[in-house]
Design a protein around this motif. Structure first.
Motif, mmCIF file in Angstrom:
data_model
loop_
_atom_site.group_PDB
_atom_site.id
_atom_site.type_symbol
_atom_site.label_atom_id
_atom_site.label_comp_id
_atom_site.label_asym_id
_atom_site.label_seq_id
_atom_site.Cartn_x
_atom_site.Cartn_y
_atom_site.Cartn_z
ATOM 1 N N CYS A 6 5.684 -0.351 6.647
ATOM 2 C CA CYS A 6 4.207 -0.382 6.772
ATOM 3 C C CYS A 6 3.584 0.351 5.592
ATOM 4 C CB CYS A 6 3.750 0.287 8.072
ATOM 5 S SG CYS A 6 4.173 -0.638 9.543
ATOM 6 N N LEU A 7 4.121 1.527 5.287
ATOM 7 C CA LEU A 7 3.558 2.313 4.186
ATOM 8 C C LEU A 7 3.752 1.578 2.862
ATOM 9 C CD1 LEU A 7 2.125 5.014 4.214
ATOM 10 C CD2 LEU A 7 4.279 6.126 3.639
ATOM 11 N N PHE B 169 -1.132 -3.090 18.188
ATOM 12 C CA PHE B 169 -1.298 -1.735 17.643
ATOM 13 C C PHE B 169 -1.439 -1.719 16.122
ATOM 14 C CE2 PHE B 169 1.185 -1.112 21.620
ATOM 15 C CZ PHE B 169 0.212 -0.422 22.326
ATOM 16 N N VAL B 170 -1.079 -2.804 15.467
ATOM 17 C CA VAL B 170 -1.068 -2.795 13.988
ATOM 18 C C VAL B 170 -2.037 -3.798 13.377
ATOM 19 C CG1 VAL B 170 1.356 -2.101 14.038
ATOM 20 C CG2 VAL B 170 0.802 -4.497 13.667
ATOM 21 N N SER B 171 -2.617 -4.646 14.240
ATOM 22 C CA SER B 171 -3.508 -5.659 13.685
ATOM 23 C C SER B 171 -4.940 -5.093 13.601
ATOM 24 C CB SER B 171 -3.468 -6.927 14.541
ATOM 25 O OG SER B 171 -4.019 -6.643 15.799
ATOM 26 N N PRO B 172 -5.787 -5.552 12.725
ATOM 27 C CA PRO B 172 -5.554 -6.680 11.822
ATOM 28 C C PRO B 172 -4.978 -6.255 10.466
ATOM 29 C CG PRO B 172 -7.835 -6.003 11.672
ATOM 30 C CD PRO B 172 -7.170 -5.057 12.635
ATOM 31 N N GLU B 173 -4.716 -4.959 10.270
ATOM 32 C CA GLU B 173 -4.342 -4.529 8.911
ATOM 33 C C GLU B 173 -3.007 -5.097 8.467
ATOM 34 O OE1 GLU B 173 -5.416 -2.424 11.219
ATOM 35 O OE2 GLU B 173 -6.685 -0.869 10.368
ATOM 36 N N ILE B 174 -2.085 -5.269 9.422
ATOM 37 C CA ILE B 174 -0.815 -5.912 9.041
ATOM 38 C C ILE B 174 -0.892 -7.366 9.535
ATOM 39 C CG2 ILE B 174 1.705 -5.859 9.298
ATOM 40 C CD1 ILE B 174 1.387 -3.145 8.517
ATOM 41 N N LYS C 124 -4.161 1.490 9.554
ATOM 42 C CA LYS C 124 -3.781 1.826 8.176
ATOM 43 C C LYS C 124 -4.074 3.300 7.876
ATOM 44 C CE LYS C 124 -4.806 0.860 3.389
ATOM 45 N NZ LYS C 124 -5.492 0.053 2.413
ATOM 46 N N ASP C 125 -5.274 3.727 8.214
ATOM 47 C CA ASP C 125 -5.648 5.120 7.922
ATOM 48 C C ASP C 125 -4.819 6.105 8.728
ATOM 49 O OD1 ASP C 125 -7.449 4.725 6.011
ATOM 50 O OD2 ASP C 125 -9.109 5.747 7.050
ATOM 51 N N ALA C 126 -4.552 5.740 9.979
ATOM 52 C CA ALA C 126 -3.750 6.636 10.833
ATOM 53 C C ALA C 126 -2.347 6.799 10.241
ATOM 54 C CB ALA C 126 -3.672 6.086 12.252
ATOM 55 N N VAL C 127 -1.820 5.725 9.668
ATOM 56 C CA VAL C 127 -0.474 5.793 9.072
ATOM 57 C C VAL C 127 -0.511 6.593 7.778
ATOM 58 C CG1 VAL C 127 1.421 4.436 8.078
ATOM 59 C CG2 VAL C 127 0.207 3.599 10.087
ATOM 60 N N VAL C 128 -1.515 6.329 6.972
ATOM 61 C CA VAL C 128 -1.575 6.986 5.666
ATOM 62 C C VAL C 128 -1.898 8.474 5.815
ATOM 63 C CG1 VAL C 128 -2.779 7.024 3.448
ATOM 64 C CG2 VAL C 128 -2.091 4.845 4.445
ATOM 65 N N LYS C 129 -2.731 8.812 6.825
ATOM 66 C CA LYS C 129 -3.071 10.235 7.024
ATOM 67 C C LYS C 129 -2.015 10.970 7.843
ATOM 68 C CE LYS C 129 -8.135 9.979 7.204
ATOM 69 N NZ LYS C 129 -8.888 9.241 8.217
#
Ligand SMILES: Cc1ncc(COP(=O)(O)O)c(C=O)c1O
Ligand SMILES: N[C@@H](CCOP(=O)(O)O)C(=O)O
Length: 430
Positions: free
Chosen positions: A117-118, A62-67, A16-21
């Motif tokens: 995702c965003l 690569f996306v779990s557990p946030e998604i 999540k942070d990697a996507v948002v940043k």
């Protein structure tokens, strides 16, 4: 998944942070901490899996557990709502068509995946996010389309003035709403450098949440690994020794292919096919990495002098030059060679290739000279009508315009001219 910065000077972070940043605070690209290969049974059973099922399994770690899995299933299904056909051109060469999405270039999948995702991460967030994008032609249009109307997200696209095709320019300057275009007096590398500088500028980042929708961003980059799996599904019963020739500029796509290989996909070899912007071709010859200012070519989306993703490739191979050379070849071709290839593909195979695909075709032919038993698949990364002038001039035949292209023709271009980083900053702050 935990992500670390390739500059190794920032804290590890979540998906999540990697996507948002987008970019790590130390200006490094994020990279996943581990890659767990998929079981052999996944590849043995690939004929029985849909594209969405393949993509879901491939991206899950690569996306779990946030998604959560149910959300990921929906994201993947919505992202992949068009086809990815392989067309065989002769005994040794096929092409994987990646242009059936809304903006007719391979960027649609990553842009749509990242936008969703965003959107998911932003659901409960009242703060707006500004997505900065540098484009040499196709990323801008795909991101504009993928993020159009997404609540809480403003998109700012930087493109090099006079260096994208007319249709590419219309795709990124005519949509309005939450999409703004900045026409930069400079090259793609200048645009990319300005975007990276903005991420490090505290006087900006203290006032707004900035992220990137270039392949810098893991949510834009990683979904590109699906393509290689989709091609394998279509080809593995007919051909052994599958080699991918990837028309390369910023090197996100070929690097995503290498991630598919890390997941266990049986790929024999990669070819990075370059136009005259050939920093990686020269590196593989000399072991010296020497970025140069980009030169303008007819495969304009690959006019990149300092490819962002080469550092990720180095990470996959742990900086082992010989290991990389075993798995990657690279060739560079002039515009004249590209034009001749477009004509040859048209005359010999009755197929219309765009200039980027034609560079991929040339890379396949060069590799096959030394490796006649391979089956080369070059990625047709954009639809030929995105480069209408060049294509019609070379093959001397009018091309029908697909619906996706017709829909942007005649739109009103709205773009603000800028020349320096200070101009960009002024725009963002106002
Ligand atoms: C049509 C086309 N082909 C090839 C490329 C190069 O891809 P990459 O930057 O992932 O190397 C691009 C730009 O990204 C493109 O738009
Ligand atoms: N060729 C790209 C350049 C940016 O690449 P990206 O994959 O890092 O977004 C383009 O068409 O804009």
């Amino acid at each position: 998944m935990i992500y670390y910065s390739l500059n190794k000077n920032s804290e590890n972070t979540s998906f999540k942070d990697a996507v948002v940043k987008g970019l790590a605070p130390d200006k490094g690209l994020y990279f996943p901490e581990s890659i767990t290969p998929l079981p052999k049974s996944f590849f043995d059973n690939i004929d029985n899996l849909s594209y969405s099922e393949i993509a879901f399994e491939a991206i899950k770690q690569f996306v779990s557990p946030e998604i959560p899995e149910n959300v990921l299933k929906t994201i993947v299904e919505e992202t992949l709502s068009f086809d990815f056909p392989v067309v065989q051109l002769n005994d040794n060469i096929s092409t994987l068509e990646l242009f059936h999405g809304p903006t007719m270039a391979f960027k649609d999948v990553g842009a749509r995946f990242m936008a969703r995702c965003l959107g998911y991460f932003n659901k409960e967030n009242t703060n707006e996010v500004t997505v900065l994008v540098a484009t040499s032609g196709d990323t801008g249009g795909a991101v504009a389309n993928g993020f159009l109307g997404v609540k809480g997200v403003n998109v700012v696209i930087l493109y090099p003035s006079g260096k994208v095709s007319d249709i590419q320019e219309m795709q990124l300057t005519t949509l309005g709403q939450n999409i703004k275009a900045l026409e930069v007096d400079g090259t793609f590398d200048d645009c990319q450098a300005m975007v990276k500088t903005a991420f490090l500028d505290e006087s900006l980042t203290s006032k707004m949440q900035l992220t990137s929708a270039n392949s810098i961003n893991v949510a834009r980059w990683l979904p590109q690994l699906f393509y290689f799996m989709f091609a394998y599904k279509q080809l593995h019963n007919k051909h052994e020794n599958i080699v991918f020739s990837v028309p390369s500029g910023n090197f996100g796509n070929v690097c995503a292919g290498m991630m598919a290989q890390q997941l266990g996909l049986p790929i024999k070899h990669f070819i990075a096919s370059n136009n005259e912007n050939n920093v990686v071709t020269r590196y593989l010859q000399s072991e010296t990495y020497e970025p140069k200012p980009s030169v303008q070519t007819i495969s304009n989306a690959m006019d990149v002098g300092a490819p962002s993703n080469f550092i990720r490739i180095q990470e996959i191979y742990k900086n082992n030059f010989e290991g990389l050379k075993e798995n990657l070849s690279s060739y560079s071709f002039s515009d004249n060679e590209t034009r001749e290839a477009m004509l040859e593909i048209f005359n010999d195979c009755n197929y219309v290739a765009d200039p980027h695909g034609a560079v991929g075709y040339l890379g396949s032919k060069a590799y096959l000279k030394e490796n006649p038993n391979a089956h080369c698949v070059f990625l047709e990364t954009a639809h030929p009508t995105k480069f209408l002038d060049v294509v019609e001039e070379v093959i001397k035949e009018k091309q029908p315009l697909p619906e996706q292209i017709q829909s942007v023709m005649g739109g009103k271009k709205v773009a603000i001219s800028i020349a320096t980083y200070e101009d960009l900053k002024g725009f963002l702050l106002n």
